[in-house]
Design a protein around this motif. Structure first.
Motif, PDB file in Angstrom:
ATOM      1  N   ALA A 188       0.833  -1.202   0.000  1.00 16.47           N
ATOM      2  CA  ALA A 188       0.000   0.000   0.000  1.00 16.47           C
ATOM      3  C   ALA A 188       0.870   1.256   0.000  1.00 16.47           C
ATOM      4  O   ALA A 188       0.585   2.226  -0.712  1.00 16.47           O
ATOM      5  CB  ALA A 188      -0.931  -0.007   1.204  1.00 16.47           C
ATOM      6  N   ALA A 189       1.937   1.230   0.799  1.00 19.34           N
ATOM      7  CA  ALA A 189       2.838   2.380   0.859  1.00 19.34           C
ATOM      8  C   ALA A 189       3.518   2.612  -0.492  1.00 19.34           C
ATOM      9  O   ALA A 189       3.647   3.750  -0.955  1.00 19.34           O
ATOM     10  CB  ALA A 189       3.884   2.174   1.946  1.00 19.34           C
ATOM     11  N   GLU A 190       3.936   1.543  -1.136  1.00 19.10           N
ATOM     12  CA  GLU A 190       4.564   1.660  -2.454  1.00 19.10           C
ATOM     13  C   GLU A 190       3.563   2.166  -3.490  1.00 19.10           C
ATOM     14  O   GLU A 190       3.913   2.942  -4.376  1.00 19.10           O
ATOM     15  CB  GLU A 190       5.132   0.307  -2.880  1.00 19.10           C
ATOM     16  N   GLY A 191       2.310   1.709  -3.359  1.00 23.42           N
ATOM     17  CA  GLY A 191       1.278   2.180  -4.271  1.00 23.42           C
ATOM     18  C   GLY A 191       1.028   3.675  -4.122  1.00 23.42           C
ATOM     19  O   GLY A 191       0.886   4.397  -5.121  1.00 23.42           O
ATOM     20  N   LEU A 192       0.972   4.155  -2.882  1.00 26.87           N
ATOM     21  CA  LEU A 192       0.779   5.585  -2.644  1.00 26.87           C
ATOM     22  C   LEU A 192       1.952   6.394  -3.184  1.00 26.87           C
ATOM     23  O   LEU A 192       1.771   7.482  -3.747  1.00 26.87           O
ATOM     24  CB  LEU A 192       0.606   5.843  -1.145  1.00 26.87           C
ATOM     25  N   ARG A 193       3.155   5.860  -3.006  1.00 26.11           N
ATOM     26  CA  ARG A 193       4.335   6.553  -3.526  1.00 26.11           C
ATOM     27  C   ARG A 193       4.292   6.639  -5.050  1.00 26.11           C
ATOM     28  O   ARG A 193       4.556   7.702  -5.639  1.00 26.11           O
ATOM     29  CB  ARG A 193       5.599   5.830  -3.071  1.00 26.11           C
ATOM     30  N   ALA A 194       3.960   5.526  -5.693  1.00 25.28           N
ATOM     31  CA  ALA A 194       3.872   5.520  -7.153  1.00 25.28           C
ATOM     32  C   ALA A 194       2.773   6.457  -7.634  1.00 25.28           C
ATOM     33  O   ALA A 194       2.952   7.199  -8.607  1.00 25.28           O
ATOM     34  CB  ALA A 194       3.609   4.102  -7.649  1.00 25.28           C
ATOM     35  N   TYR A 195       1.648   6.420  -6.941  1.00 28.24           N
ATOM     36  CA  TYR A 195       0.531   7.311  -7.300  1.00 28.24           C
ATOM     37  C   TYR A 195       0.980   8.770  -7.219  1.00 28.24           C
ATOM     38  O   TYR A 195       0.710   9.568  -8.127  1.00 28.24           O
ATOM     39  CB  TYR A 195      -0.645   7.066  -6.357  1.00 28.24           C
TER      40      TYR A 195
END
Length: 317
Positions: free
Chosen positions: A50-57
């Motif tokens: 989830a953290a990586e997804g938020l960063r990519a977003y």
């Protein structure tokens, strides 16, 4: 002889084939699981993912924002037009109350409060997740494959792609109506709990609307032309919640309470703030259940997306 040197081994003779012994991309992962490459193909914890997804977003959104701000005057005019067009939705309600004193037993300030809460929540969800409506088109033309081979979660890429900052106009319009409604509301016994419920219902409402948009995106893996079906629950739900539940039939109200929990965006908590009975026979404590409902919706939407991405089969183009 063919090598030009006596006794020289043939090319790659005795050598492993390229990538021999190495896992193929996505080996052991579901198709389109969101990560590409051998090293990045490992399963990670949900929190880390989830953290990586938020960063990519965030990185993708910032890229599109920079692109948009290259033409600042054009962006300003687009934002202003977006705000103006959305404001005309509320003008209709103003004209209506120019001829009547109440709507379903609700005063103008109360209806404005309902309008402001749902419009702000929907605007935030549309800003963050509105691009997921394009999934069906990407499935049809095969451009979704581009996201599958990038080292970032697919949902984050789809949601942030072509990030439309102009949609802040909808958020600003809803927020202006909400603030104005709080000024003109009469007869509300404000307590710390009721004050806290106002921003809480906006945040949880945005999560519920965002979950429905994710559901709609997942549905398009099977029905590529299903964007309008999803819009009937998101855009249609936003319009529905702008008006008091007393103007709708009992069956419809029960449907948005117990089946598709749109009522928890604003109806249930807002009626508690206004000192009115909860819809569809809900107990008074249901006004505080919106965060739980939002959490369940987010979890189910994530599951639906995972099922949808696993079922995806490339067009081959």
């Amino acid at each position: 002889m063919g090598s030009g040197r006596a006794g020289a081994p043939e090319p790659y003779a005795g050598e492993p084939e390229p990538y021999a012994g190495e896992p193929e991309p996505y080996a052991g992962e579901p198709a389109g699981g969101g990560w590409a490459g051998g090293g990045l193909g490992r399963r990670r914890g949900r929190v880390a993912l989830a953290a990586e997804g938020l960063r990519a977003y965030g990185l993708i959104a910032v890229m599109w924002i920079r692109s948009t701000m290259t033409y600042r005057f054009s962006f300003a005019m687009t934002l202003l037009s977006n705000l103006t067009v959305n404001f005309f939705d509320f003008v209709v309600i103003m004209i209506m109350f120019g001829h009547v004193r109440g709507l379903g037993g609700f005063a103008f300030g109360e209806v404005a409060f309902l309008y402001g809460t749902t419009s702000t929540a929907f605007g935030l969800a549309d800003l963050a997740m509105g691009q997921t409506a394009r999934v069906g088109r990407r499935v049809r033309d095969g451009t979704l494959d581009t996201f599958l081979v990038r080292p970032a979660p697919v949902l984050a890429q789809v949601a942030a792609d072509r990030f439309a900052l102009r949609r802040l106009g909808r958020v600003a319009q809803g927020l202006l109506v909400l603030v104005w409604s709080l000024v003109v509301l009469e007869g509300v016994d404000w307590t710390p709990v009721k004050v806290l419920l106002v921003p809480l219902m906006v945040v949880t409402g945005a999560l519920i609307f965002g979950s429905l948009m994710t559901f709609g995106a997942a549905f398009q893996f099977w029905a590529q032309d299903g964007a309008e079906v999803a819009n009937s629950f998101t855009y249609g739900g936003n319009t529905l919640l702008q008006y008091p539940p007393s103007v709708f039939g009992a069956e419809l109200v029960r449907g948005v309470v117990y089946v598709v929990p749109l009522a928890f965006v604003n109806w249930v908590p807002a009626l508690y703030v206004l000192g009115r009975e909860a819809p569809a026979g809900l107990p008074p404590w249901a006004a505080f259940a919106s965060p739980l409902v939002a959490a369940v919706c987010v979890a189910l939407a994530g599951l639906a997306w995972r099922v949808g991405i696993r079922s995806y089969r490339s067009t081959g183009s």
